[in-house]
Design a protein around this motif. Structure first.
Motif, PDB file in Angstrom:
ATOM      1  N   LEU A   8      13.904 -36.291  -7.733  1.00 20.58           N
ATOM      2  CA  LEU A   8      12.590 -36.800  -8.116  1.00 20.58           C
ATOM      3  C   LEU A   8      11.569 -36.549  -7.007  1.00 20.58           C
ATOM      4  O   LEU A   8      10.422 -36.158  -7.260  1.00 20.58           O
ATOM      5  CB  LEU A   8      12.682 -38.289  -8.430  1.00 20.58           C
ATOM      6  CG  LEU A   8      11.383 -38.999  -8.827  1.00 20.58           C
ATOM      7  CD1 LEU A   8      10.833 -38.392 -10.111  1.00 20.58           C
ATOM      8  CD2 LEU A   8      11.622 -40.490  -9.004  1.00 20.58           C
ATOM      9  N   GLU A   9      11.999 -36.758  -5.767  1.00 20.38           N
ATOM     10  CA  GLU A   9      11.083 -36.557  -4.640  1.00 20.38           C
ATOM     11  C   GLU A   9      10.697 -35.089  -4.516  1.00 20.38           C
ATOM     12  O   GLU A   9       9.531 -34.759  -4.243  1.00 20.38           O
ATOM     13  CB  GLU A   9      11.722 -37.051  -3.347  1.00 20.38           C
ATOM     14  CG  GLU A   9      10.783 -36.974  -2.148  1.00 20.38           C
ATOM     15  CD  GLU A   9      11.366 -37.605  -0.900  1.00 20.38           C
ATOM     16  OE1 GLU A   9      10.583 -37.960  -0.013  1.00 20.38           O
ATOM     17  OE2 GLU A   9      12.602 -37.726  -0.816  1.00 20.38           O
ATOM     18  N   ARG A  23      10.519 -32.958  -6.906  1.00 21.99           N
ATOM     19  CA  ARG A  23       9.602 -32.659  -8.005  1.00 21.99           C
ATOM     20  C   ARG A  23       8.198 -33.190  -7.703  1.00 21.99           C
ATOM     21  O   ARG A  23       7.195 -32.519  -7.967  1.00 21.99           O
ATOM     22  CB  ARG A  23      10.133 -33.279  -9.303  1.00 21.99           C
ATOM     23  CG  ARG A  23       9.391 -32.793 -10.551  1.00 21.99           C
ATOM     24  CD  ARG A  23      10.063 -33.333 -11.788  1.00 21.99           C
ATOM     25  NE  ARG A  23       9.823 -34.783 -11.922  1.00 21.99           N
ATOM     26  CZ  ARG A  23      10.523 -35.567 -12.741  1.00 21.99           C
ATOM     27  NH1 ARG A  23      11.538 -35.069 -13.434  1.00 21.99           N
ATOM     28  NH2 ARG A  23      10.251 -36.854 -12.831  1.00 21.99           N
ATOM     29  N   LEU A  24       8.144 -34.380  -7.124  1.00 22.77           N
ATOM     30  CA  LEU A  24       6.858 -34.962  -6.750  1.00 22.77           C
ATOM     31  C   LEU A  24       6.145 -34.103  -5.712  1.00 22.77           C
ATOM     32  O   LEU A  24       4.954 -33.792  -5.851  1.00 22.77           O
ATOM     33  CB  LEU A  24       7.075 -36.382  -6.202  1.00 22.77           C
ATOM     34  CG  LEU A  24       5.870 -37.046  -5.534  1.00 22.77           C
ATOM     35  CD1 LEU A  24       4.751 -37.261  -6.539  1.00 22.77           C
ATOM     36  CD2 LEU A  24       6.276 -38.377  -4.898  1.00 22.77           C
ATOM     37  N   LYS A  34       4.733 -30.914  -7.154  1.00 22.67           N
ATOM     38  CA  LYS A  34       3.475 -31.142  -7.867  1.00 22.67           C
ATOM     39  C   LYS A  34       2.317 -31.330  -6.887  1.00 22.67           C
ATOM     40  O   LYS A  34       1.203 -30.830  -7.110  1.00 22.67           O
ATOM     41  CB  LYS A  34       3.594 -32.371  -8.778  1.00 22.67           C
ATOM     42  CG  LYS A  34       4.411 -32.147 -10.036  1.00 22.67           C
ATOM     43  CD  LYS A  34       4.314 -33.355 -10.950  1.00 22.67           C
ATOM     44  CE  LYS A  34       5.019 -33.105 -12.278  1.00 22.67           C
ATOM     45  NZ  LYS A  34       4.869 -34.258 -13.204  1.00 22.67           N
ATOM     46  N   LEU A  55       0.979 -37.226 -12.948  1.00 25.20           N
ATOM     47  CA  LEU A  55       2.243 -37.795 -12.484  1.00 25.20           C
ATOM     48  C   LEU A  55       2.893 -38.645 -13.567  1.00 25.20           C
ATOM     49  O   LEU A  55       2.203 -39.389 -14.279  1.00 25.20           O
ATOM     50  CB  LEU A  55       2.014 -38.674 -11.243  1.00 25.20           C
ATOM     51  CG  LEU A  55       1.682 -37.973  -9.922  1.00 25.20           C
ATOM     52  CD1 LEU A  55       1.458 -39.011  -8.827  1.00 25.20           C
ATOM     53  CD2 LEU A  55       2.776 -37.004  -9.515  1.00 25.20           C
ATOM     54  N   ASP A 115       7.532 -42.719 -13.044  1.00 19.04           N
ATOM     55  CA  ASP A 115       8.495 -42.827 -11.944  1.00 19.04           C
ATOM     56  C   ASP A 115       8.017 -42.061 -10.713  1.00 19.04           C
ATOM     57  O   ASP A 115       8.259 -42.493  -9.573  1.00 19.04           O
ATOM     58  CB  ASP A 115       9.879 -42.331 -12.387  1.00 19.04           C
ATOM     59  CG  ASP A 115       9.840 -40.946 -13.022  1.00 19.04           C
ATOM     60  OD1 ASP A 115       8.733 -40.387 -13.138  1.00 19.04           O
ATOM     61  OD2 ASP A 115      10.911 -40.439 -13.396  1.00 19.04           O
ATOM     62  N   GLU A 116       7.311 -40.948 -10.922  1.00 21.06           N
ATOM     63  CA  GLU A 116       6.761 -40.197  -9.796  1.00 21.06           C
ATOM     64  C   GLU A 116       5.650 -40.979  -9.103  1.00 21.06           C
ATOM     65  O   GLU A 116       5.539 -40.970  -7.873  1.00 21.06           O
ATOM     66  CB  GLU A 116       6.228 -38.850 -10.286  1.00 21.06           C
ATOM     67  CG  GLU A 116       7.313 -37.921 -10.810  1.00 21.06           C
ATOM     68  CD  GLU A 116       6.743 -36.715 -11.538  1.00 21.06           C
ATOM     69  OE1 GLU A 116       7.500 -35.736 -11.716  1.00 21.06           O
ATOM     70  OE2 GLU A 116       5.568 -36.759 -11.947  1.00 21.06           O
ATOM     71  N   GLN A 117       4.839 -41.677  -9.894  1.00 22.21           N
ATOM     72  CA  GLN A 117       3.768 -42.493  -9.316  1.00 22.21           C
ATOM     73  C   GLN A 117       4.352 -43.611  -8.461  1.00 22.21           C
ATOM     74  O   GLN A 117       3.873 -43.897  -7.354  1.00 22.21           O
ATOM     75  CB  GLN A 117       2.918 -43.089 -10.450  1.00 22.21           C
ATOM     76  CG  GLN A 117       1.722 -43.889  -9.978  1.00 22.21           C
ATOM     77  CD  GLN A 117       0.487 -43.024  -9.788  1.00 22.21           C
ATOM     78  OE1 GLN A 117       0.176 -42.183 -10.622  1.00 22.21           O
ATOM     79  NE2 GLN A 117      -0.222 -43.225  -8.699  1.00 22.21           N
TER      80      GLN A 117
END
Length: 505
Positions: free
Chosen positions: A51-52, A54-55, A58, A256, A259-261
């Motif tokens: 997830l990190e 991917r964040l 972006k 976002l 979960d990314e936020q």
């Protein structure tokens, strides 16, 4: 922070608060998956490290657009030097040092606005709208520069262009510090700052195309078309910027996922480098500005960057220096490109290595020493090939003179690492230090009078002197931070405390 640790423990993630800056290992160790019965975090069934990544991916795409904006920002700042090669001075009746005054006037406006702009930006929910609006305004002023008929009208417009442009670069740097972790900032700051090098390279090519093909079109001279086209391009990009530029992690961002936020906000909570951020009373509006003004280190580093900017003043006059080799205006602009292209590549390598090793000082000093070698080479000979090598930064395939801007990138990252006790102080420190650096550009505009050409020996000697003084001041700053780290370690050992904040050296 205790509550954050409990949240991580409840979902099976090992939590280690980021208090030191010497450990660059991942802050998210996966020991399990998130359970369905814990709705506290919107991170269900997602590997945190994935997830990190991917964040960050972006975020990097948004930074790429910031680079585009900064390229245009720098083009609008330096286009007068290209226009000078096609009758700009003659058409506006400039004499003596008037062109130097015109060049420095932009930085007068630039100097005045940076700090108040960053303090306003810190309290905004939508920095994307603020920055894009400022961009639109300076685009309009740039178009008007192509229509001026007198020197004094151009002088006034240059002031207001700098006045509005000042919002962007310190604001963008602060924006990066609100999204990225300390060990990620160096590379991203290099991405942003490389916009200047790319602008110096391709801006010269762009200007060459306009000056060579549009002269006389619709009755306008080539230099007027340069301002028309670059100003219009600025306005077009500004409209897109309002949709693409990121806001702060605490502001809902449509690009976002939930979960990314959540993860973006948690990352920044872990980046708090001091307990001063967690005060029982709300932070006052200008408390960060007062703290920055009272911190002697802000002024010391600002003075060092002032000297560094002065040593890099050759960048503004790069087309003029290329023209001293005896080529035509178009060829002179084309010769400006290769050095900056190579300089951009070096910026990434140096910044990334600085992040990995955790060293800032030597990654600043090394490029500056190479730049000094370029100045010495430029002084040593008027031979065309050798002078171009000094501008082209190759010995044989390495940079010389334009390695200086690489040092500026790392130094800005060092500023963000050092003054991170609170978000408001960081915003104020970045703006104050960048303002002092801009003041160096104002004074250094007079380092390159036409009467010192074509050799510009005195100009290069001044650049060497300012570089040496800058290195000496940064060495004192490093020694101070080293003593602070030693004192903190001694106190922790005597009181049996866990390892806390350490300054990056």
């Amino acid at each position: 922070m205790i509550e954050l640790g409990r949240l991580y423990a409840s979902i099976g993630i090992s939590y280690r608060p980021l208090r030191a800056t010497v450990d660059y290992s991942s802050q998210y160790e996966i020991s399990g998956r998130i359970s369905d019965d814990n709705p506290a975090l919107a991170l269900d069934y997602i590997d945190i490290s994935t997830l990190e990544k991917r964040l960050v991916r972006k975020l990097d795409l948004r930074v790429a657009f910031l680079v585009l904006v900064f390229i245009i920002n720098n083009m609008d700042r330096t286009n007068a030097a290209a226009a000078r090669l096609r009758g700009y001075e003659e058409d506006l009746g400039m004499t003596g040092n008037q062109f130097n005054t015109l060049t420095s006037m932009l930085y007068v406006g630039y100097l005045l606005t940076q700090t108040p702009s960053n303090m306003v930006l810190h309290h905004m929910k939508r920095p994307s709208l603020y920055l894009s609006s400022c961009m639109s305004i300076w685009g309009v002023f740039t178009v008007l520069m192509g229509a001026v008929q007198t020197y004094h009208a151009a002088l006034i417009l240059r002031f207001f262009i700098g006045f509005v442009e000042a919002a962007f670069f310190p604001g963008a740097v602060f924006l990066l510090s609100r999204w990225y972790k300390r060990n990620e900032l160096g590379l991203r700051t290099a991405f942003l700052a490389c916009g200047a090098s790319i602008s110096n390279a391709f801006g010269a090519l762009f200007a060459s195309g306009i000056l060579g093909s549009l002269d006389g079109t619709l009755g306008f001279t080539a230099w007027r078309w340069l301002f028309f086209v670059e100003g219009a391009l600025t306005i077009v990009v500004a409209v897109s910027a309002s949709w693409i530029l990121p806001d702060f992690p605490s502001t809902p961002n449509l690009w976002l996922l939930p979960d990314e936020q959540t993860l973006a906000k948690q990352r920044m909570e872990e980046e708090v480098a001091s307990e001063n951020e967690h005060k029982s009373k709300p932070e006052e509006y200008y408390s960060g500005l007062v703290e920055a003004l009272m911190d002697w280190r802000v002024w010391w580093v600002g003075a060092a960057l002032n000297l560094m900017s002065s040593s890099m003043s050759f960048g503004i006059y790069f087309p003029t220096l290329s023209a001293t080799m005896g080529y035509s205006a178009t060829t002179s602009l084309l010769l400006c490109a290769p050095p900056w292209i190579l300089g951009t590549a070096t910026s990434f390598v140096v910044a990334r290595h600085s992040d990995v090793t955790g060293d800032r000082f030597w990654h600043i000093v090394s490029p500056m020493l190479i730049g000094i070698a370029g100045f010495i080479l430029a002084i040593s000979t008027m031979n065309t090939t050798m002078r171009y090598i000094s501008l082209d930064l190759r010995v044989p395939l390495r940079f010389l003179m334009t390695q200086g801007p690489v040092a500026y990138v790392v130094c800005l990252t060092w500023v963000m690492n050092t003054f991170s006790q609170s978000q408001s102080k960081r915003a104020a420190a970045i703006a104050l230090i960048n303002s002092m650096a801009s003041a160096g550009v104002i004074s250094s505009s007079y380092f390159w009078p036409s009467s010192w050409g074509p050799s510009y020996v005195n100009s290069y000697l001044i650049c060497i002197l300012t570089s040496v003084l800058c290195i000496a001041m940064l060495w004192v700053f490093r020694r101070h931070l080293s003593r602070c780290n030693e004192a903190a370690e001694a106190q922790e050992q005597s009181l049996g405390l866990p390892k806390g904040l350490r300054y990056i050296l």
